[in-house]
Design a protein around this motif. Structure first.
Motif, short mmCIF file in Angstrom:
data_model
loop_
_atom_site.label_atom_id
_atom_site.label_comp_id
_atom_site.label_asym_id
_atom_site.label_seq_id
_atom_site.Cartn_x
_atom_site.Cartn_y
_atom_site.Cartn_z
N ALA A 1 0.91 -15.46 71.85
CA ALA A 1 2.30 -15.38 71.38
C ALA A 1 2.55 -14.08 70.63
CB ALA A 1 2.61 -16.59 70.49
N LEU A 2 1.58 -13.67 69.79
CA LEU A 2 1.73 -12.43 69.03
C LEU A 2 1.73 -11.22 69.95
CD1 LEU A 2 -0.65 -13.29 66.07
CD2 LEU A 2 1.77 -12.75 65.84
N ARG A 3 0.88 -11.24 70.97
CA ARG A 3 0.81 -10.10 71.89
C ARG A 3 2.08 -9.97 72.73
NH1 ARG A 3 -5.56 -10.78 73.67
NH2 ARG A 3 -6.41 -9.62 71.90
N ILE A 4 2.64 -11.08 73.11
CA ILE A 4 3.90 -11.03 73.87
C ILE A 4 5.01 -10.42 73.02
CG2 ILE A 4 5.74 -12.45 74.87
CD1 ILE A 4 3.55 -14.35 75.85
N THR A 5 5.11 -10.87 71.75
CA THR A 5 6.11 -10.33 70.84
C THR A 5 5.91 -8.83 70.63
OG1 THR A 5 6.33 -12.44 69.69
CG2 THR A 5 7.12 -10.49 68.53
N GLY A 6 4.65 -8.43 70.36
CA GLY A 6 4.36 -7.01 70.15
C GLY A 6 4.66 -6.17 71.37
N GLY A 7 4.30 -6.67 72.56
CA GLY A 7 4.58 -5.94 73.79
C GLY A 7 6.07 -5.75 74.03
N CYS A 8 6.84 -6.79 73.73
CA CYS A 8 8.31 -6.70 73.89
C CYS A 8 8.89 -5.62 72.98
CB CYS A 8 8.96 -8.05 73.60
SG CYS A 8 8.71 -9.29 74.88
N PHE A 9 8.36 -5.51 71.78
CA PHE A 9 8.85 -4.49 70.86
C PHE A 9 8.54 -3.10 71.38
CE2 PHE A 9 9.35 -7.64 67.38
CZ PHE A 9 10.59 -7.23 66.94
N TYR A 10 7.37 -2.91 71.95
CA TYR A 10 7.03 -1.59 72.47
C TYR A 10 7.93 -1.20 73.64
CZ TYR A 10 2.84 -1.02 69.60
OH TYR A 10 1.98 -0.84 68.55
N VAL A 11 8.27 -2.17 74.48
CA VAL A 11 9.22 -1.91 75.56
C VAL A 11 10.57 -1.49 74.99
CG1 VAL A 11 10.52 -2.95 77.46
CG2 VAL A 11 8.08 -3.44 77.21
N LEU A 12 10.99 -2.18 73.91
CA LEU A 12 12.26 -1.83 73.26
C LEU A 12 12.21 -0.41 72.69
CD1 LEU A 12 15.07 -2.51 72.13
CD2 LEU A 12 13.94 -3.54 70.16
N VAL A 13 11.08 -0.03 72.10
CA VAL A 13 10.94 1.32 71.54
C VAL A 13 11.17 2.36 72.63
CG1 VAL A 13 9.29 2.97 70.58
CG2 VAL A 13 9.40 0.66 69.65
N ALA A 14 10.53 2.18 73.78
CA ALA A 14 10.68 3.13 74.88
C ALA A 14 12.14 3.23 75.31
CB ALA A 14 9.80 2.71 76.05
N GLY A 15 12.80 2.07 75.43
CA GLY A 15 14.21 2.08 75.84
C GLY A 15 15.10 2.76 74.82
N LEU A 16 14.86 2.52 73.54
CA LEU A 16 15.68 3.13 72.49
C LEU A 16 15.51 4.64 72.45
CD1 LEU A 16 15.16 0.51 69.62
CD2 LEU A 16 17.31 0.99 70.82
N ILE A 17 14.27 5.11 72.60
CA ILE A 17 14.03 6.55 72.57
C ILE A 17 14.70 7.23 73.76
CG2 ILE A 17 12.24 8.33 72.79
CD1 ILE A 17 10.41 6.54 71.13
N LEU A 18 14.57 6.63 74.94
CA LEU A 18 15.24 7.19 76.13
C LEU A 18 16.76 7.18 75.95
CD1 LEU A 18 13.12 5.59 79.01
CD2 LEU A 18 13.16 8.00 78.31
N GLY A 19 17.29 6.09 75.39
CA GLY A 19 18.72 6.01 75.16
C GLY A 19 19.20 7.04 74.16
N PHE B 1 11.73 0.97 63.44
CA PHE B 1 11.45 -0.39 62.97
C PHE B 1 10.84 -1.24 64.07
CE2 PHE B 1 14.72 0.64 59.70
CZ PHE B 1 13.93 0.38 58.59
N ALA B 2 11.29 -1.06 65.30
CA ALA B 2 10.73 -1.82 66.42
C ALA B 2 9.26 -1.46 66.64
CB ALA B 2 11.53 -1.56 67.70
N PHE B 3 8.93 -0.17 66.52
CA PHE B 3 7.54 0.26 66.68
C PHE B 3 6.65 -0.35 65.61
CE2 PHE B 3 4.14 3.14 65.40
CZ PHE B 3 3.40 3.19 66.56
N LYS B 4 7.08 -0.30 64.37
CA LYS B 4 6.28 -0.84 63.27
C LYS B 4 6.06 -2.34 63.45
CE LYS B 4 4.96 1.09 60.24
NZ LYS B 4 3.66 1.79 60.09
N GLU B 5 7.07 -3.06 63.90
CA GLU B 5 6.93 -4.50 64.07
C GLU B 5 6.03 -4.83 65.26
OE1 GLU B 5 7.02 -8.37 63.18
OE2 GLU B 5 7.66 -6.66 61.98
N GLY B 6 6.15 -4.07 66.34
CA GLY B 6 5.26 -4.28 67.47
C GLY B 6 3.82 -4.02 67.10
N GLN B 7 3.60 -2.96 66.32
CA GLN B 7 2.25 -2.62 65.87
C GLN B 7 1.67 -3.73 65.00
OE1 GLN B 7 1.94 0.63 62.94
NE2 GLN B 7 0.33 1.51 64.20
#
Length: 215
Positions: free
Chosen positions: A85-103, A193-199
């Protein structure tokens, strides 16, 4: 005696279920509203915030699945399930980080400006008020149940508060000054913030047995 001792624990699991269900339903609504107005008004920070809302939905669904499993099978292999469960949450945050940086890069490159950020102001103020209470309640429940994923989910909710503050600040600044790049800067703030939470979620996944092994 065992039934008496078990009753408070069952009550806390019921509370945890209710909090996770509220998280899912609220964030579905928040995500839909944020994505709609974010794309309609070309307010990319608000749209990114909407994507984060759906990550909250994933986290909430993970907690609901975890609780259902624990109630059915007990604590057998609990550590493995909570780590997932923790890894799924962390992985989702990393995907969000990539999307936010590209945006953010797209927004800055194209000198993109929102039509208005009033929707962002309304959404962020409402989110700050609701998510602070929700995060506090989740942390309290997670500590009582000695559940790392529930505490991680609570901190995920708290990050939503921080993101709401970033969204509010960028929305107010743009509505007031109408300067370029404010929307892009807001997206980079969300990405941090998304990166820190995913980490943090992935780090907890590596040590979840230590946190929960006594439960």
């Amino acid at each position: 005696m065992e039934t008496t001792l078990q009753a408070p624990v069952d009550k806390q699991w019921t509370i945890a279920t209710g909090l996770a269900l509220f998280t899912v339903l609220y964030n579905i609504g928040e995500g839909i509203v944020s994505l709609y107005f974010g794309t309609h008004d070309e307010a990319l920070t608000l749209a990114g915030f909407g994507v984060d809302s759906f990550i909250e939905v994933v986290s909430g669904l993970g907690i609901l699945a975890m609780i259902a499993r624990l109630r059915r099978f007990g604590s057998k292999n609990r550590g493995n399930f909570e780590r997932l469960a923790l890894r799924i949450t962390g992985g989702c945050f990393y995907v969000l980080v990539a999307g936010l940086i590209l945006g953010a890069a797209f927004s800055i490159w194209e000198n993109q400006k929102p039509e208005t950020t009033m929707a962002g102001i309304v959404v962020s103020v409402l989110s700050i008020a609701i998510m602070r209470v929700l995060a506090w309640w989740k942390i309290r429940t997670g500590e009582q149940l000695h559940s790392a994923p529930i505490i991680a989910d609570a901190k995920c909710t708290m990050v939503c508060v921080y993101m709401s503050v970033v969204l509010l600040a960028s929305s107010v600044l743009y509505e007031w000054l109408h300067l370029p790049y404010i929307d892009g800067a807001g997206m980079l703030g969300l990405a941090w913030f998304a990166f820190k939470e995913g980490q943090e979620s992935l780090e907890k996944a590596n040590g979840v047995e230590t946190c929960c092994g006594h439960c």
